[in-house]
Design an enzyme around this catalytic site. Structure first.
Site, PDB file in Angstrom:
ATOM      1  N   GLY A 207       0.774  -1.239   0.000  1.00 25.15           N
ATOM      2  CA  GLY A 207       0.000   0.000   0.000  1.00 25.15           C
ATOM      3  C   GLY A 207       0.805   1.288   0.000  1.00 25.15           C
ATOM      4  O   GLY A 207       0.378   2.273  -0.591  1.00 25.15           O
TER       5      GLY A 207
ATOM      6  N   ASP B 221       0.169   3.397   4.338  1.00 26.82           N
ATOM      7  CA  ASP B 221      -0.855   4.128   3.604  1.00 26.82           C
ATOM      8  C   ASP B 221      -1.943   4.649   4.538  1.00 26.82           C
ATOM      9  O   ASP B 221      -2.386   5.775   4.427  1.00 26.82           O
ATOM     10  CB  ASP B 221      -1.455   3.247   2.476  1.00 26.82           C
ATOM     11  CG  ASP B 221      -1.842   1.844   2.968  1.00 26.82           C
ATOM     12  OD1 ASP B 221      -1.781   1.582   4.185  1.00 26.82           O
ATOM     13  OD2 ASP B 221      -2.200   1.021   2.115  1.00 26.82           O
TER      14      ASP B 221
ATOM     15  N   ASP C 289      -5.617   2.309  10.657  1.00 29.78           N
ATOM     16  CA  ASP C 289      -7.010   1.886  10.888  1.00 29.78           C
ATOM     17  C   ASP C 289      -7.123   1.308  12.300  1.00 29.78           C
ATOM     18  O   ASP C 289      -7.393   2.043  13.247  1.00 29.78           O
ATOM     19  CB  ASP C 289      -7.380   0.879   9.790  1.00 29.78           C
ATOM     20  CG  ASP C 289      -8.821   0.418   9.862  1.00 29.78           C
ATOM     21  OD1 ASP C 289      -9.595   1.014  10.618  1.00 29.78           O
ATOM     22  OD2 ASP C 289      -9.178  -0.541   9.163  1.00 29.78           O
TER      23      ASP C 289
ATOM     24  N   LYS D 261      -7.852   7.011  10.024  1.00 27.72           N
ATOM     25  CA  LYS D 261      -9.309   6.915  10.119  1.00 27.72           C
ATOM     26  C   LYS D 261      -9.787   7.465  11.452  1.00 27.72           C
ATOM     27  O   LYS D 261      -9.105   7.338  12.467  1.00 27.72           O
ATOM     28  CB  LYS D 261      -9.745   5.458   9.984  1.00 27.72           C
ATOM     29  CG  LYS D 261      -9.746   4.991   8.552  1.00 27.72           C
ATOM     30  CD  LYS D 261     -10.510   3.700   8.393  1.00 27.72           C
ATOM     31  CE  LYS D 261     -10.321   3.177   6.991  1.00 27.72           C
ATOM     32  NZ  LYS D 261     -10.874   1.835   6.816  1.00 27.72           N
TER      33      LYS D 261
ATOM     34  N   PHE E 117     -14.271   2.758   4.181  1.00 24.15           N
ATOM     35  CA  PHE E 117     -13.306   2.003   3.391  1.00 24.15           C
ATOM     36  C   PHE E 117     -12.953   2.785   2.131  1.00 24.15           C
ATOM     37  O   PHE E 117     -13.833   3.210   1.381  1.00 24.15           O
ATOM     38  CB  PHE E 117     -13.849   0.621   3.015  1.00 24.15           C
ATOM     39  CG  PHE E 117     -12.779  -0.299   2.528  1.00 24.15           C
ATOM     40  CD1 PHE E 117     -11.974  -0.984   3.427  1.00 24.15           C
ATOM     41  CD2 PHE E 117     -12.534  -0.435   1.171  1.00 24.15           C
ATOM     42  CE1 PHE E 117     -10.948  -1.818   2.980  1.00 24.15           C
ATOM     43  CE2 PHE E 117     -11.518  -1.267   0.714  1.00 24.15           C
ATOM     44  CZ  PHE E 117     -10.727  -1.964   1.627  1.00 24.15           C
TER      45      PHE E 117
ATOM     46  N   ASP F 296      -5.993  -0.671  -1.657  1.00 18.82           N
ATOM     47  CA  ASP F 296      -6.656  -1.639  -2.530  1.00 18.82           C
ATOM     48  C   ASP F 296      -7.938  -2.195  -1.940  1.00 18.82           C
ATOM     49  O   ASP F 296      -8.191  -2.108  -0.743  1.00 18.82           O
ATOM     50  CB  ASP F 296      -5.721  -2.834  -2.760  1.00 18.82           C
ATOM     51  CG  ASP F 296      -5.600  -3.699  -1.501  1.00 18.82           C
ATOM     52  OD1 ASP F 296      -5.097  -3.198  -0.484  1.00 18.82           O
ATOM     53  OD2 ASP F 296      -6.055  -4.867  -1.529  1.00 18.82           O
TER      54      ASP F 296
HETATM   55  P1  IMP Z   1      -4.398  -1.457  10.599  1.00 15.87           P
HETATM   56  O1  IMP Z   1      -3.332  -2.517  10.813  1.00 15.87           O
HETATM   57  O2  IMP Z   1      -5.766  -1.936  10.968  1.00 15.87           O
HETATM   58  O3  IMP Z   1      -4.059  -0.111  11.189  1.00 15.87           O
HETATM   59  O4  IMP Z   1      -4.549  -1.255   9.056  1.00 15.87           O
HETATM   60  C1  IMP Z   1      -3.506  -0.910   8.270  1.00 15.87           C
HETATM   61  C2  IMP Z   1      -3.578  -1.623   6.939  1.00 15.87           C
HETATM   62  O5  IMP Z   1      -4.880  -2.111   6.623  1.00 15.87           O
HETATM   63  C3  IMP Z   1      -3.225  -0.638   5.865  1.00 15.87           C
HETATM   64  O6  IMP Z   1      -1.841  -0.669   5.575  1.00 15.87           O
HETATM   65  C4  IMP Z   1      -4.038  -1.108   4.697  1.00 15.87           C
HETATM   66  O7  IMP Z   1      -3.296  -2.052   3.955  1.00 15.87           O
HETATM   67  C5  IMP Z   1      -5.236  -1.781   5.305  1.00 15.87           C
HETATM   68  N1  IMP Z   1      -6.411  -0.868   5.322  1.00 15.87           N
HETATM   69  C6  IMP Z   1      -6.989  -0.298   6.405  1.00 15.87           C
HETATM   70  N2  IMP Z   1      -8.048   0.454   6.078  1.00 15.87           N
HETATM   71  C7  IMP Z   1      -8.154   0.379   4.723  1.00 15.87           C
HETATM   72  C8  IMP Z   1      -9.061   0.963   3.762  1.00 15.87           C
HETATM   73  O8  IMP Z   1      -9.989   1.736   4.063  1.00 15.87           O
HETATM   74  N3  IMP Z   1      -8.842   0.613   2.463  1.00 15.87           N
HETATM   75  C9  IMP Z   1      -7.847  -0.214   2.066  1.00 15.87           C
HETATM   76  N4  IMP Z   1      -6.977  -0.766   2.925  1.00 15.87           N
HETATM   77  C10 IMP Z   1      -7.126  -0.479   4.251  1.00 15.87           C
HETATM   78 MG    MG Z   2      -3.469  -3.197   2.176  1.00 13.33          MG
END
Ligand code: IMP
Ligand code: MG
Length: 186
Positions: free
Chosen positions: A47, A103, A106, A134, A155, A162
């Protein structure tokens, strides 16, 4: 692909402007009394590759690049299933100043896993830059140094992000039409 877009959340011009600001700030923060420090830029693949490519060309410092591949959204899921480090190509990062790029922030699961892993390798510092954060408590509670944009808890795809490994090449950050996630029965 364009037909799948619901609305543009962050446009390409806005991204370009913000990236220049971030690059200036990051470069200044890595410049000490004795001049510039070297940076090892570590984009989390796949990403953050678009962010890395744009950001690095506005950072006139001595720089190496390390790579980490982390998967957190297997297949077409919309919520992370837990992050998995699939591979690293970091070289020797001991004593180096690391700038980790992702990227989007979340759940924070990816950073909670990756940052301690890097810290164990003995770098001089680890700073974290995410393009998007987010609007949810888990994201706000995860410490990061630089945030490009705060976005609603929706999302999004494009600019590296992606859905099912598609849409990364869209130049804007967009939401997709509901029908893309759950195609209506024929
Ligand atoms: P986390 O580990 O939950 O903080 O999420 C981080 C990873 O989840 C990012 O590097 C993305 O690859 C993926 N991700 C989280 N939210 C989204 C979204 O809205 N669209 C696409 N990919 C996401
Ligand atoms: Mg991803």
């Amino acid at each position: 692909m364009e037909d799948d877009i619901d609305r543009v959340l962050v446009g390409r011009d806005q991204i370009a402007t913000r990236i220049q600001e971030l690059a200036r700030q990051i470069t200044a923060d890595h410049t000490g009394a004795e001049g510039e420090t070297e940076i090892t830029l570590v984009p989390i693949l796949t990403g953050a590759m678009v962010l890395a490519a744009d950001l690095m060309r506005h950072m006139p410092v001595r720089m190496k690049i390390g790579l980490m591949t982390v998967s957190s959204y297997p297949g077409r899921s919309l919520r992370t299933q837990g992050s998995n480090v699939l591979g690293t190509q970091l070289g020797d990062i001991s004593g180096r100043h690391i700038l980790l790029l992702d990227d989007i922030l979340d759940s924070g699961g990816t950073l909670r896993r990756v940052v301690p892993m890097l810290q164990e390798m003995g770098p001089a510092s680890v700073r974290v830059c995410v393009l998007l954060r987010k609007d949810r408590p888990a994201a706000r509670e995860t410490p990061v140094d630089y945030v490009g944009f705060e976005i609603p808890d929706e999302f999004v795809v494009g600019y590296g992000l992606d859905f099912g490994d598609y849409y990364r090449n869209l130049p804007d950050i967009v939401t997709l039409k509901k029908a893309v996630y759950a195609p209506p029965p024929p």
